[in-house]
Design a protein around this motif. Sequence first.
Motif, short mmCIF file in Angstrom:
data_model
loop_
_atom_site.label_atom_id
_atom_site.label_comp_id
_atom_site.label_asym_id
_atom_site.label_seq_id
_atom_site.Cartn_x
_atom_site.Cartn_y
_atom_site.Cartn_z
N ALA A 101 -4.82 18.90 -1.75
CA ALA A 101 -3.34 18.93 -2.10
C ALA A 101 -3.57 17.64 -3.34
CB ALA A 101 -3.58 17.06 -0.90
N PRO A 102 -2.12 17.67 -4.36
CA PRO A 102 -1.98 17.01 -5.00
C PRO A 102 -1.88 15.34 -5.13
CG PRO A 102 -0.08 17.17 -4.22
CD PRO A 102 -1.30 17.88 -3.21
N ILE A 103 -2.73 15.07 -6.26
CA ILE A 103 -3.08 13.90 -6.45
C ILE A 103 -1.66 13.40 -7.39
CG2 ILE A 103 -4.58 11.99 -8.03
CD1 ILE A 103 -6.37 13.99 -8.29
N ILE A 104 -1.18 12.32 -6.33
CA ILE A 104 -0.33 11.38 -7.20
C ILE A 104 -0.93 10.37 -8.47
CG2 ILE A 104 1.04 9.53 -6.44
CD1 ILE A 104 1.75 12.11 -4.98
N ALA A 105 0.04 10.68 -9.68
CA ALA A 105 -0.56 10.11 -10.70
C ALA A 105 0.39 8.18 -10.40
CB ALA A 105 0.68 10.55 -11.63
N PRO A 150 -10.52 13.66 -1.80
CA PRO A 150 -10.28 13.01 -3.00
C PRO A 150 -9.29 11.48 -2.98
CG PRO A 150 -9.48 15.34 -2.85
CD PRO A 150 -9.99 15.18 -1.38
N VAL A 151 -9.59 11.07 -3.86
CA VAL A 151 -8.97 9.36 -3.57
C VAL A 151 -7.74 10.11 -4.36
CG1 VAL A 151 -9.37 7.04 -4.89
CG2 VAL A 151 -11.23 8.13 -4.43
N GLY A 152 -6.31 8.62 -3.94
CA GLY A 152 -6.03 9.16 -4.77
C GLY A 152 -4.84 10.61 -4.18
N MET A 163 0.56 -0.95 0.04
CA MET A 163 -0.13 -0.08 0.01
C MET A 163 1.04 1.85 0.02
SD MET A 163 -3.21 -0.95 2.44
CE MET A 163 -4.72 -1.72 2.50
N MET A 164 0.30 2.36 -0.35
CA MET A 164 0.89 3.78 -0.64
C MET A 164 0.56 4.25 0.14
SD MET A 164 0.17 4.10 -4.56
CE MET A 164 -1.20 3.86 -4.51
N ALA A 165 1.51 5.02 1.20
CA ALA A 165 1.89 5.77 2.48
C ALA A 165 1.43 7.16 2.21
CB ALA A 165 3.57 5.53 3.06
N ASP A 166 0.20 7.65 2.71
CA ASP A 166 -0.11 8.90 2.82
C ASP A 166 -0.80 8.93 1.92
OD1 ASP A 166 1.19 8.71 5.33
OD2 ASP A 166 2.73 10.10 5.57
N ILE A 167 -1.52 8.03 0.82
CA ILE A 167 -1.87 8.28 -0.47
C ILE A 167 -3.25 8.22 0.00
CG2 ILE A 167 -2.27 7.99 -2.68
CD1 ILE A 167 -0.11 9.83 -2.35
N ALA A 168 -4.34 9.18 -0.24
CA ALA A 168 -5.79 8.82 0.25
C ALA A 168 -5.99 7.74 0.03
CB ALA A 168 -6.77 10.35 -0.34
N PHE A 169 -6.48 7.00 1.02
CA PHE A 169 -7.68 5.75 0.12
C PHE A 169 -6.59 4.79 -0.97
CE2 PHE A 169 -10.69 8.89 0.44
CZ PHE A 169 -10.92 8.48 2.25
N HIS A 170 -5.37 4.68 -0.59
CA HIS A 170 -4.33 4.17 -1.89
C HIS A 170 -5.41 3.99 -3.02
CE1 HIS A 170 -2.61 2.97 2.91
NE2 HIS A 170 -3.80 2.73 2.92
N ASP A 171 -5.87 5.23 -3.12
CA ASP A 171 -5.94 5.55 -4.67
C ASP A 171 -6.99 4.14 -5.18
OD1 ASP A 171 -5.70 6.66 -6.84
OD2 ASP A 171 -4.09 5.66 -7.53
N ASP A 172 -7.40 3.96 -3.96
CA ASP A 172 -8.43 2.26 -4.69
C ASP A 172 -10.05 3.59 -3.86
OD1 ASP A 172 -10.20 0.39 -4.55
OD2 ASP A 172 -8.81 -0.59 -3.67
N PRO A 173 -10.68 3.81 -5.12
CA PRO A 173 -12.61 4.35 -4.30
C PRO A 173 -12.97 3.17 -4.16
CG PRO A 173 -12.03 4.75 -6.72
CD PRO A 173 -10.65 4.08 -6.47
N ALA A 174 -12.86 2.26 -3.63
CA ALA A 174 -13.55 0.72 -2.84
C ALA A 174 -13.06 0.86 -1.59
CB ALA A 174 -12.96 -0.71 -3.75
N ILE A 175 -12.13 1.01 -1.21
CA ILE A 175 -10.97 2.07 0.04
C ILE A 175 -12.38 3.02 0.89
CG2 ILE A 175 -9.78 1.64 1.88
CD1 ILE A 175 -7.82 0.69 0.46
N VAL A 197 -0.06 17.50 7.16
CA VAL A 197 0.22 17.21 9.59
C VAL A 197 1.71 18.67 9.43
CG1 VAL A 197 1.51 16.68 11.67
CG2 VAL A 197 -0.24 15.27 9.56
N SER A 198 2.42 19.33 8.82
CA SER A 198 3.16 20.37 9.10
C SER A 198 2.86 21.24 8.08
CB SER A 198 4.35 19.45 7.39
OG SER A 198 5.27 19.36 8.34
N GLN A 199 1.75 21.93 7.10
CA GLN A 199 0.66 22.00 6.70
C GLN A 199 -0.44 22.42 8.44
OE1 GLN A 199 -1.38 21.76 3.23
NE2 GLN A 199 -2.12 23.54 3.10
N LEU A 200 -0.76 21.78 8.40
CA LEU A 200 -1.33 22.54 9.62
C LEU A 200 -0.43 22.98 11.27
CD1 LEU A 200 -4.20 19.42 9.64
CD2 LEU A 200 -4.98 22.43 9.58
N VAL A 201 0.58 22.25 11.10
CA VAL A 201 1.17 22.84 12.47
C VAL A 201 1.82 24.28 12.12
CG1 VAL A 201 3.14 22.18 13.33
CG2 VAL A 201 1.94 20.10 12.98
N LEU A 202 2.22 24.36 10.40
CA LEU A 202 2.50 26.18 10.20
C LEU A 202 1.43 26.66 10.25
CD1 LEU A 202 4.23 25.34 7.06
CD2 LEU A 202 5.07 26.66 9.15
#
Length: 300
Positions: A286-290, A95-97, A1-13, A104-109
Motif C-alpha cells: 500500500a502507498p505511504i502517506i507523506a 508498514p507504519v504510515g 488521528m488519521m483514519a485508515d493510516i497504519a498505526f497513525h504513522d506512529d512507530p510507537a503504536i 477492503v475494496s481490493q480484497l472484495v474485488l
Amino acid sequence: MMADIAFHDDPAIKAQAQARLRHHVAAGSFVYFPAWENGQANVIGAVVEADDTPAYAERLGYPIALAEALPGLVNGFLQRDEAAAFAEAWLARTPVGVDLSRIVSQLVLFLLDDAGLAAITGRHLELEQCRQTIMALHRQAMDGDMPDRKAWKSVRMAAVAATDRIGDAPLDRQAGGVVEAAAWPGTMRTVLRDTLTARGTLDLTRSLAEIDWTDEKESRVFKLREQAEKDGYKAELSGLERVFAILDGDHPALARGFRQRLQRLEESSAQYRSIGWQAIEMMENAPIIATASKPANKEV
C-alpha cells in the motif's frame, strides 16, 4: 488521528501492539476465542485488552471492515502456533504510515473476480450484471471517487432480486449470496467478513459436491458415531480415530468418502490462510502517506 493510516504513522503504536500480542503468545494465553476473558485473548483482545473490534481498528489505524474480518482469517490456521505466527506477521508486515483505505475494496474485488464464481453467475444474466457493477463500484472507490449510497443501494437491491429469481439450486443461491454480501462500500463494517464467509460457503459446497458428499452421508456418519457411543463400540478409541475404526470396519465406502470430506475441509481452511497472506501482501504494498515530518515515497 488519521483514519485508515497504519498505526497513525506512529512507530510507537505499532511497537506497543506487537509487544502486547507477543506477551500473550509467549504466555500461552493467545487463543482463537473468546476475544478477552480470564486472561486469555484472541488477535483483537491481545492488543486492546477488551472484546472491542472498533477500538482495535481505531487504535491501530486499520479499516473497521479489515479488523472485523481478521479473527476469521486467523481461524483458518488450524494449529495455534501457526495462528499466532500469522497474527504476529499481520502487525509486523504492515508498514507504519501506509494508506489502508483501499484494502477492503481490493480484497472484495479479489473475492469477486473468481472464475468459479463467474461460471455460476454467468448462467444468470442479471446476477452477472450485478457482480460486474459491484466490482466497478469497488474499483471506483479504490480510485478515490467514492460512489454514493444510492449507487450501492441500487445494485444491492438488484442483487437480492436477481438471487430470488434464480431458483433453489444451492450453488446458484450461494453464488448470489456472495454477490449480495459484496454489495456494500468498503467502509461498511461487515462487508469483507460477510463476503469471505459467503465465498467460503460456496467454495466448500462446490468442493463437497465434486466428491458426492451429501447431507445424508454427513448425517449417517453422525448417527453411526452416536450409536457406537451408546453401545460402547470401539470405546477404547476416541475422536477421529474412533470414527475411522467404526467406518473402516463396517462401512468402507462411507469411510473413503469421509476421508475425502476431511481433505476438502482442510483445503477450505487453506484458502482462508491464502487470503490472509494475500491481505498482508496488499498492506505491504500500500502507498505511504507523506506527512509534514516524512518525505514522500519518491524522496525516500
